[in-house]
Design a protein around this motif. Structure first.
Motif, PDB file in Angstrom:
ATOM      1  N   GLU A  56      -7.787  -2.462   0.055  1.00 22.57           N
ATOM      2  CA  GLU A  56      -8.763  -3.352  -0.501  1.00 22.57           C
ATOM      3  C   GLU A  56      -8.369  -4.254  -1.770  1.00 22.57           C
ATOM      4  OE1 GLU A  56     -10.414   0.520  -1.238  1.00 22.57           O
ATOM      5  OE2 GLU A  56      -9.738  -0.222   0.547  1.00 22.57           O
ATOM      6  N   ARG A  57      -7.352  -3.713  -2.406  1.00 22.15           N
ATOM      7  CA  ARG A  57      -7.107  -4.064  -3.690  1.00 22.15           C
ATOM      8  C   ARG A  57      -5.951  -5.184  -3.532  1.00 22.15           C
ATOM      9  NH1 ARG A  57      -5.376  -0.068  -8.006  1.00 22.15           N
ATOM     10  NH2 ARG A  57      -4.847  -1.846  -9.063  1.00 22.15           N
ATOM     11  N   ILE A  58      -5.466  -5.260  -2.309  1.00 18.14           N
ATOM     12  CA  ILE A  58      -4.465  -6.068  -1.917  1.00 18.14           C
ATOM     13  C   ILE A  58      -4.977  -7.580  -1.557  1.00 18.14           C
ATOM     14  CG2 ILE A  58      -2.228  -6.741  -0.447  1.00 18.14           C
ATOM     15  CD1 ILE A  58      -2.159  -4.168  -2.035  1.00 18.14           C
ATOM     16  N   ARG A  59      -4.870  -8.756  -2.565  1.00 16.32           N
ATOM     17  CA  ARG A  59      -5.211 -10.097  -2.061  1.00 16.32           C
ATOM     18  C   ARG A  59      -3.977 -10.899  -2.512  1.00 16.32           C
ATOM     19  NH1 ARG A  59     -10.104  -8.651  -1.706  1.00 16.32           N
ATOM     20  NH2 ARG A  59     -11.658  -7.869  -3.158  1.00 16.32           N
ATOM     21  N   SER A 105      -3.336 -11.094  -6.016  1.00 20.55           N
ATOM     22  CA  SER A 105      -3.064  -9.718  -6.741  1.00 20.55           C
ATOM     23  C   SER A 105      -1.717  -9.963  -7.373  1.00 20.55           C
ATOM     24  CB  SER A 105      -3.316  -8.478  -5.822  1.00 20.55           C
ATOM     25  OG  SER A 105      -4.543  -8.554  -5.365  1.00 20.55           O
ATOM     26  N   VAL A 154      -1.713   1.994  -3.497  1.00 21.25           N
ATOM     27  CA  VAL A 154      -3.032   1.615  -3.987  1.00 21.25           C
ATOM     28  C   VAL A 154      -3.829   1.336  -2.551  1.00 21.25           C
ATOM     29  CG1 VAL A 154      -1.923   0.334  -5.777  1.00 21.25           C
ATOM     30  CG2 VAL A 154      -2.052  -0.826  -3.782  1.00 21.25           C
ATOM     31  N   PRO A 155      -5.263   1.327  -2.577  1.00 19.65           N
ATOM     32  CA  PRO A 155      -5.928   0.958  -1.578  1.00 19.65           C
ATOM     33  C   PRO A 155      -6.049  -0.281  -0.915  1.00 19.65           C
ATOM     34  CG  PRO A 155      -7.331   1.618  -3.576  1.00 19.65           C
ATOM     35  CD  PRO A 155      -6.022   1.319  -3.911  1.00 19.65           C
ATOM     36  N   VAL A 187       0.901  -1.127  -0.227  1.00 23.43           N
ATOM     37  CA  VAL A 187       0.256  -0.090  -0.010  1.00 23.43           C
ATOM     38  C   VAL A 187       0.826   1.391  -0.084  1.00 23.43           C
ATOM     39  CG1 VAL A 187      -1.573   1.397   1.497  1.00 23.43           C
ATOM     40  CG2 VAL A 187      -2.043  -1.068   1.018  1.00 23.43           C
ATOM     41  N   THR A 235       3.001 -12.532  -7.476  1.00 21.94           N
ATOM     42  CA  THR A 235       1.805 -12.122  -6.723  1.00 21.94           C
ATOM     43  C   THR A 235       2.192 -11.821  -5.062  1.00 21.94           C
ATOM     44  OG1 THR A 235       1.547 -14.380  -5.882  1.00 21.94           O
ATOM     45  CG2 THR A 235       0.399 -13.735  -8.199  1.00 21.94           C
ATOM     46  N   ASP A 257      -1.986  -6.303 -11.822  1.00 24.91           N
ATOM     47  CA  ASP A 257      -3.434  -5.724 -11.036  1.00 24.91           C
ATOM     48  C   ASP A 257      -3.014  -4.652 -10.112  1.00 24.91           C
ATOM     49  OD1 ASP A 257      -4.673  -8.170 -11.921  1.00 24.91           O
ATOM     50  OD2 ASP A 257      -3.870  -9.342 -10.256  1.00 24.91           O
ATOM     51  N   LEU A 258      -1.905  -4.305  -9.872  1.00 27.39           N
ATOM     52  CA  LEU A 258      -1.381  -3.240  -8.783  1.00 27.39           C
ATOM     53  C   LEU A 258      -0.718  -2.138  -9.365  1.00 27.39           C
ATOM     54  CD1 LEU A 258      -0.260  -5.368  -5.681  1.00 27.39           C
ATOM     55  CD2 LEU A 258      -2.716  -4.373  -6.278  1.00 27.39           C
TER      56      LEU A 258
END
Length: 83
Positions: free
Chosen positions: A21-24, A27, A18-19, A13, A65, A32-33
């Motif tokens: 909630e986008r971290i999975r 990801s 990035v927010p 983050v 990832t 993706d990021l």
């Protein structure tokens, strides 16, 4: 989420802006990021500082990832800190 996973997310983050909630786990840093190559190097440095480890830069930059980064960092911690 493990302590390592939470700390990895915090670093991602901060470096990639990035927010959270986008971290999975699935990801992908670039796709993706939005990580660019210079940011990937910044991430490696930030992970080394956060976890007090030394990472092989070539190996680390192959990690694609968030979940793979957590696994790689956990491996480095075990090897370097014996825990």
């Amino acid at each position: 989420m493990s302590d390592v996973a939470e700390r990895v997310a915090k670093v991602v983050v901060k470096v990639l802006k990035v927010p959270p909630e986008r971290i999975r786990p699935e990801s992908r840093f670039a796709a993706d990021l939005g990580a660019e190559s210079v940011q990937s190097v910044e991430l490696v440095a930030a992970f080394e500082e956060e976890f007090d480890i030394t990472m092989d830069e070539d190996e680390a930059l192959e990690v694609q990832t968030v979940g793979a980064a957590v696994e790689y960092i956990e491996k480095c911690i075990r090897e370097q800190h014996g825990s």
